[in-house]
Each structure stands twice: as C-alpha cells, then as structure tokens.
Design an enzyme around this catalytic site. Structure first.
Site, PDB file in Angstrom:
ATOM      1  N   LYS A 200      15.691  48.637  71.043  1.00 47.77           N
ATOM      2  CA  LYS A 200      14.330  49.445  70.925  1.00 47.77           C
ATOM      3  C   LYS A 200      15.079  50.720  72.096  1.00 47.77           C
ATOM      4  O   LYS A 200      15.702  50.922  72.038  1.00 47.77           O
ATOM      5  CB  LYS A 200      12.991  49.444  71.660  1.00 47.77           C
ATOM      6  CG  LYS A 200      12.805  47.908  70.039  1.00 47.77           C
ATOM      7  CD  LYS A 200      11.487  47.513  70.895  1.00 47.77           C
ATOM      8  CE  LYS A 200      10.806  46.690  69.578  1.00 47.77           C
ATOM      9  NZ  LYS A 200      11.903  45.798  68.897  1.00 47.77           N
TER      10      LYS A 200
ATOM     11  N   HIS B  64       8.913  45.935  74.499  1.00 42.40           N
ATOM     12  CA  HIS B  64       9.043  47.511  74.453  1.00 42.40           C
ATOM     13  C   HIS B  64       8.930  47.467  76.095  1.00 42.40           C
ATOM     14  O   HIS B  64       8.610  48.856  76.527  1.00 42.40           O
ATOM     15  CB  HIS B  64       6.910  47.625  74.048  1.00 42.40           C
ATOM     16  CG  HIS B  64       7.642  47.616  72.579  1.00 42.40           C
ATOM     17  ND1 HIS B  64       8.104  48.503  71.934  1.00 42.40           N
ATOM     18  CD2 HIS B  64       6.759  46.827  71.747  1.00 42.40           C
ATOM     19  CE1 HIS B  64       7.901  48.274  70.803  1.00 42.40           C
ATOM     20  NE2 HIS B  64       7.415  46.917  70.343  1.00 42.40           N
TER      21      HIS B  64
ATOM     22  N   SER C 124       2.738  46.403  71.136  1.00 44.78           N
ATOM     23  CA  SER C 124       3.139  48.174  70.675  1.00 44.78           C
ATOM     24  C   SER C 124       2.673  48.567  69.781  1.00 44.78           C
ATOM     25  O   SER C 124       3.257  49.644  69.519  1.00 44.78           O
ATOM     26  CB  SER C 124       3.861  46.614  70.116  1.00 44.78           C
ATOM     27  OG  SER C 124       2.743  46.141  68.542  1.00 44.78           O
TER      28      SER C 124
END
Length: 400
Positions: A242, A211, A183
């Site tokens: 996300k 991610h 990240s």
C-alpha cells in the site's frame, strides 16, 4: 448440478447489485491510468497512498534487485528461499518497530492476508480467546474462524463492551485484535486505550496497520509511532503493498512470538518466499518513507485529505441520503446506503473520466454501500476539484 447452482447464485448477485467485475489496467499504477475498456481515467480507489508504486527510484531498484537476486526465491523460507535480501529487510523493519516493541524481530510474508491468517491460527490455540472488532479486515476474521481459539467479537470501537468481555474471560491467553485504520471507513482505532486494556487484563494486542504504515507517524512508521506507544504486549502486522508501493507484509513482535510463527505459522512454512528482488526494493521504499521525501509526501497527502473532506461535507449537506463518517486518513467513504445508487454514482463518475468503484456488501454492512474514495500524494488539488465537481453535477442531476 454444480454449474447450475453456481450460475443461479451469480444471477442472484447480479440482481442484488452485488456481482463483482475485474478491470484490466493498461498502464502502471498512478492517479491517471489507462484501462482496456475505457479511456484514461482519474483514479480514486488505489491504496498507493504515497505514490511510490511507480516511483522511478524504486523501478531502478527493482531492476538492480533482479540482476543481483534473479526473479524468484525458489522455495519457502525454511528450505532455501530465505536470502540476504530478506534478512536485511526484516532487520530494517525490526529497527522501525524496535522503539515500540522492545527487542522486536520481524518476519516477512507474501501478503497481509497470509500474515493475519498466520497470526490468528498460530497464536489462537485451544487455550486462547480472540476478541475481535466487528469491522476488522476479512483476513483477521477468516484467521480467527480457522483458529482453535474461542472467538468473541465486540461492536466496532466500543471499548466498554470489550472490557466486559475481557473481565469475564477465563482463558489463559487473550488476544485483542483490531485494525489500526479501518479499511472501509478510514477511522482510526483508539490504540492507546486498547493497549491499556491489554495491560490491565493480561492480554496481547494484535494491530493490523495495513493502512497506517507509511501514512501515520512523524517518520511514517505507522500507528505505534503516531501514538508513541511502547509495550512487549504489541503484535504488529504491516503491509508493504500500500503506502510502501511494492508487495508483501510482515509481523513484528517479541522474539519468542516470531520464533513460534516460524515453527507453527502454516502460511509462512508452506509458501514460497517472496522474490528477493522485491525484498531488495522494499528497503529503498522504506528509506523514502522515513526520509525527507516521505515527510513531504505525507504533508501533501494531508492537504489533499482536508480539501476532499471539506468538499464532500458540503455535498452531504446539500443532498439527502448521503453521509461522511469521521476520518482524517486518505480513506474517505461517501456512504449512499443503497447498492443500486452506489453503482449508479460509480458509473456516472466513470462516464466523466473518474474511477471510484462502488463498495457493497459483504465488504461493508448491508445498507452502507458507498464510494470509498482514496487519495495519493501523487494527486493534485486540481484532481480533487475535478472529482468534487463531477460528484456535484451527478447529484444535482439525480435530484432534478
């Protein structure tokens, strides 16, 4: 005494340039946002990689979900909070991961943090050893520390060191644990090599793809699709706040692992289920991600990543004390090292209408303070040029 003790620690953080501050947003998540204490800012710090957080289709789906299911689940999944909306979302996620984890089932959580703590504590019993990359997310670290398992950490991405640990490990249960996309650096783990080690040493591979989901893979199904992997030894955690633009997380794994989590994962058992309206809208988000629009957004995102990376690389060559680690993901860290310098750069950017907060220890190792620049498919090439131009002007002024 307690208040004095805390106050002194806060003062120490302030002096070291490490105190964190919240900002109040006054408009929806988007590349340009309004803030309570500032004019509209061009934002390069959101994890809304595909620009879905304010997508009109999802806004309408959330309203429809609320009309169908109300605004709360009322209880935990095991009491009365598990709705058809939750079940249908879990089935869809299981379908996504099915080609990569044979017979996979999925289990929803309210956040990625809770999912990772649940995984580590439920699977990491006294018969297990957890082998964890040193740069894993805090949720994996905290979960491993809470588990009853033995914990061994290996240097970031150094698989030779991991193999030595595996070779010496005598525990009947071995859990290799890694982020897929890290990240703070944006680099991607060598997941195929990790899986090969898991198979060679009779271990399980836990992948945090927070991610990667939505961003990696031809259909946005994440790192396992990107690397075309398939194994029962994979335990996959993906977040839904996300690239998916909403909220929540899930674990996909062998059905018996999912059933064990239902029985023993305390963050699942003792937490009110996410609102069913969110589960309802997430199905629509996943449809966008794996459809033609999702493919177009990923292509656009990759173009912006290349543009930003080219510009940042030029700045690194022109100015001392900067570095740009290798990353082909939407996370592009410009490392400046010193906390004060990172804060000064962030402050100067905000004065020019750009929000890119400084990331400092303990989030990143000491001496690697940085601007963590993140891109969204909703950014434009002009937005990236504005950021690069502002950075160039600030760095030139810094040297003069």
């Amino acid at each position: 005494m307690l208040i004095e003790h805390i106050n002194q620690q806060l003062l120490d953080l302030e002096a070291a340039g490490l105190r964190r501050h919240r900002r109040v947003g006054m408009s929806p998540c988007s590349p340009r946002q309004r803030w309570q204490d500032a004019a509209d800012l061009l934002v390069f710090c959101s994890n809304d990689y595909l620009g879905l957080a304010n997508h009109p289709v999802l806004i309408d789906a959330l309203a429809e979900g609320a009309r169908l299911w109300g605004v709360g689940s009322g209880a935990s999944h095991l009491v009365s909070g598990h709705s058809q909306a939750h079940a249908e979302l879990e089935a869809m996620l299981a379908r996504w991961l099915g080609p990569h984890i044979p017979g996979a089932q999925a289990l929803l959580f309210c956040s990625g943090y809770m999912a990772n703590v649940a995984l580590m504590t439920a699977l990491g019993d006294h018969q297990a050893t957890i082998l964890s990359d040193k740069l894993n997310h805090a949720s994996l670290i905290d979960g491993a520390l809470l588990a009853r398992a033995k914990l061994q950490r290996y240097p970031h991405a150094q698989l030779d060191a991991l193999e030595r640990q595996l070779r010496a490990c005598t525990s009947p249960v071995k859990l290799i644990v890694t982020d897929a996309v890290f990240s703070m650096d944006g680099d991607v783990a060598d997941v195929p090599a990790l899986l090969q080690l898991a198979e060679q040493y009779d271990a399980w591979l836990v992948i945090d793809d927070a991610h990667g989901l939505g961003v990696l893979g031809a259909h946005g199904h994440g790192s396992l699709e990107h690397f075309a992997l398939c194994s029962e030894r994979l335990i996959y955690m993906g977040t839904l706040g996300k690239a998916a633009g909403v909220s929540g997380a899930f674990v996909a794994a062998h059905p018996l692992i999912i059933q064990w989590l239902v029985q023993r994962a305390r963050p699942y058992i003792y937490t009110t289920a996410m609102p069913p309206a969110l589960a309802y809208v997430l199905r629509h988000a996943l449809e966008i991600i794996e459809g033609a629009q999702g493919a177009q957004r990923r292509a656009r995102l990759n173009e912006l990543v290349a543009q930003l990376r080219t510009g940042l690389a030029a700045l690194v060559l022109q100015h001392t004390g900067l570095s740009l680690p290798p990353s082909w993901t939407p996370i592009q860290p410009l490392i400046v090292g010193d906390n004060a310098r990172a804060l000064a750069l962030a402050t100067a950017l905000q004065a020019r209408g750009i929000r890119a907060p400084a990331i400092r220890p303990p989030t990143v190792p000491v001496g690697t303070a940085r601007l963590r620049l993140t891109l969204s498919a909703s950014h434009t090439a002009a937005d990236v040029d504005q950021l690069l131009g502002a950075l160039s002007n600030i760095l030139n002024e810094e040297q003069s």
